[in-house]
Motif scaffolding. Structure first.
Motif, PDB file in Angstrom:
ATOM      1  N   LEU A   2       0.848  -1.187   0.000  1.00 59.25           N
ATOM      2  CA  LEU A   2       0.000   0.000   0.000  1.00 59.25           C
ATOM      3  C   LEU A   2       0.886   1.241   0.000  1.00 59.25           C
ATOM      4  O   LEU A   2       1.896   1.268   0.705  1.00 59.25           O
ATOM      5  CB  LEU A   2      -0.835  -0.044   1.266  1.00 59.25           C
ATOM      6  CG  LEU A   2      -2.100   0.788   1.340  1.00 59.25           C
ATOM      7  CD1 LEU A   2      -3.056   0.380   0.233  1.00 59.25           C
ATOM      8  CD2 LEU A   2      -2.744   0.573   2.691  1.00 59.25           C
ATOM      9  N   GLN A   3       0.499   2.258  -0.771  1.00 57.27           N
ATOM     10  CA  GLN A   3       1.280   3.490  -0.747  1.00 57.27           C
ATOM     11  C   GLN A   3       0.527   4.618  -0.082  1.00 57.27           C
ATOM     12  O   GLN A   3      -0.691   4.706  -0.197  1.00 57.27           O
ATOM     13  CB  GLN A   3       1.660   3.910  -2.171  1.00 57.27           C
ATOM     14  CG  GLN A   3       2.826   3.119  -2.710  1.00 57.27           C
ATOM     15  CD  GLN A   3       3.369   3.714  -3.989  1.00 57.27           C
ATOM     16  OE1 GLN A   3       3.052   4.854  -4.349  1.00 57.27           O
ATOM     17  NE2 GLN A   3       4.187   2.952  -4.683  1.00 57.27           N
ATOM     18  N   ARG A  45      -0.902  -4.474   7.580  1.00 57.43           N
ATOM     19  CA  ARG A  45      -0.590  -4.102   6.195  1.00 57.43           C
ATOM     20  C   ARG A  45       0.772  -3.422   6.108  1.00 57.43           C
ATOM     21  O   ARG A  45       1.148  -2.671   6.991  1.00 57.43           O
ATOM     22  CB  ARG A  45      -1.664  -3.156   5.645  1.00 57.43           C
ATOM     23  CG  ARG A  45      -2.989  -3.845   5.423  1.00 57.43           C
ATOM     24  CD  ARG A  45      -4.012  -2.892   4.826  1.00 57.43           C
ATOM     25  NE  ARG A  45      -4.246  -1.749   5.718  1.00 57.43           N
ATOM     26  CZ  ARG A  45      -4.990  -0.694   5.374  1.00 57.43           C
ATOM     27  NH1 ARG A  45      -5.536  -0.633   4.187  1.00 57.43           N
ATOM     28  NH2 ARG A  45      -5.165   0.297   6.234  1.00 57.43           N
ATOM     29  N   THR A  65      -3.727   6.661   2.513  1.00 56.63           N
ATOM     30  CA  THR A  65      -3.171   5.707   1.556  1.00 56.63           C
ATOM     31  C   THR A  65      -3.892   5.837   0.224  1.00 56.63           C
ATOM     32  O   THR A  65      -4.926   6.485   0.118  1.00 56.63           O
ATOM     33  CB  THR A  65      -3.342   4.270   2.081  1.00 56.63           C
ATOM     34  OG1 THR A  65      -4.746   4.008   2.191  1.00 56.63           O
ATOM     35  CG2 THR A  65      -2.692   4.105   3.442  1.00 56.63           C
ATOM     36  N   GLN A  66      -3.309   5.177  -0.810  1.00 59.23           N
ATOM     37  CA  GLN A  66      -3.897   5.347  -2.146  1.00 59.23           C
ATOM     38  C   GLN A  66      -5.295   4.756  -2.233  1.00 59.23           C
ATOM     39  O   GLN A  66      -6.070   5.115  -3.114  1.00 59.23           O
ATOM     40  CB  GLN A  66      -2.984   4.734  -3.208  1.00 59.23           C
ATOM     41  CG  GLN A  66      -3.145   3.228  -3.373  1.00 59.23           C
ATOM     42  CD  GLN A  66      -1.794   2.517  -3.440  1.00 59.23           C
ATOM     43  OE1 GLN A  66      -0.822   2.960  -2.845  1.00 59.23           O
ATOM     44  NE2 GLN A  66      -1.749   1.421  -4.161  1.00 59.23           N
ATOM     45  N   ASP A  67      -5.670   3.835  -1.310  1.00 61.27           N
ATOM     46  CA  ASP A  67      -7.035   3.303  -1.361  1.00 61.27           C
ATOM     47  C   ASP A  67      -7.975   4.124  -0.473  1.00 61.27           C
ATOM     48  O   ASP A  67      -9.115   3.742  -0.220  1.00 61.27           O
ATOM     49  CB  ASP A  67      -7.078   1.822  -0.978  1.00 61.27           C
ATOM     50  CG  ASP A  67      -6.746   1.567   0.488  1.00 61.27           C
ATOM     51  OD1 ASP A  67      -6.472   2.545   1.233  1.00 61.27           O
ATOM     52  OD2 ASP A  67      -6.763   0.395   0.905  1.00 61.27           O
ATOM     53  N   GLY A  68      -7.473   5.267   0.026  1.00 60.23           N
ATOM     54  CA  GLY A  68      -8.338   6.177   0.769  1.00 60.23           C
ATOM     55  C   GLY A  68      -8.437   5.884   2.253  1.00 60.23           C
ATOM     56  O   GLY A  68      -9.165   6.555   2.971  1.00 60.23           O
ATOM     57  N   SER A  69      -7.706   4.881   2.740  1.00 63.71           N
ATOM     58  CA  SER A  69      -7.810   4.611   4.178  1.00 63.71           C
ATOM     59  C   SER A  69      -6.854   5.505   4.962  1.00 63.71           C
ATOM     60  O   SER A  69      -5.870   6.025   4.426  1.00 63.71           O
ATOM     61  CB  SER A  69      -7.576   3.125   4.480  1.00 63.71           C
ATOM     62  OG  SER A  69      -6.334   2.717   3.978  1.00 63.71           O
TER      63      SER A  69
END
Length: 181
Positions: A2-3, A45, A65-69
């Motif tokens: 994850l970024q 993660r 993070t790039q998935d919005g978390s």
């Protein structure tokens, strides 16, 4: 992996309930002054963090993070020297504790040592030469493990490549010409 490349200083504008529910990453000061690092979040993660150069991450900041978390940053306890003023009076003269601490902060600042300033104590990274100097100034120096949050601008010990990059994310109201609108 994850970024995360967006930082919200001190979770500004985020709902406290969201932040409380977020996973967290515990980082010591060494890592928090890097703009690129890998970390493992409390939910297991792996996160690769990519922030603008010169960014300093503080405990209480939130990474997105790039998935919005959201990921809450926790300042990890690490070895530090906790410096307090002596309050004993058996030297024959009374010490002004506040002045002793102020003088210590001045001498440490002259050496570009990252330093956390608190009303009743200072914190620096362990350094036996500095510890001896401070003890010679009638200060009490104790090695302990606590989160370390040095003053902003104290990363002068490792200036960013290319000289004076003072862009560490929070201007103090003197950003002229940036219309926020």
């Amino acid at each position: 992996m994850l970024q995360a490349s967006k930082l919200i200083p001190q979770a500004q504008g985020l709902a406290p309930a969201l932040v409380r529910r977020a996973a967290h990453i515990e980082l010591d000061w060494d890592v928090r002054q890097k703009s690129r690092f890998d970390a493992t979040a409390s939910d297991g993660r792996n996160v690769g963090v990519f922030l603008p150069r010169g960014t300093v991450v503080r405990g209480g900041d939130v990474l997105i993070t790039q998935d919005g978390s959201l990921l809450r940053v926790v300042a990890a306890p690490q070895p530090v020297l906790r410096i307090t003023a002596c309050t004993d009076h058996h030297h024959g003269h009374t010490h002004d504790a506040a002045f002793d601490l102020m003088r210590a902060a001045y001498h440490l600042g002259n050496r570009h040592v990252p330093i956390e300033l608190q009303p009743d104590h200072l914190k620096i990274e362990p350094d036996h030469v500095l510890a001896d100097m401070l003890r010679a100034m009638h200060l009490t120096v104790v090695e302990t493990r606590e989160p370390f949050e040095p003053e902003g601008g104290a990363y002068g010990a490792h200036p960013p490549a290319g000289g004076h990059d003072h862009g560490h994310g929070h201007d103090h109201g003197h950003a002229k010409g940036h219309a926020h609108g």
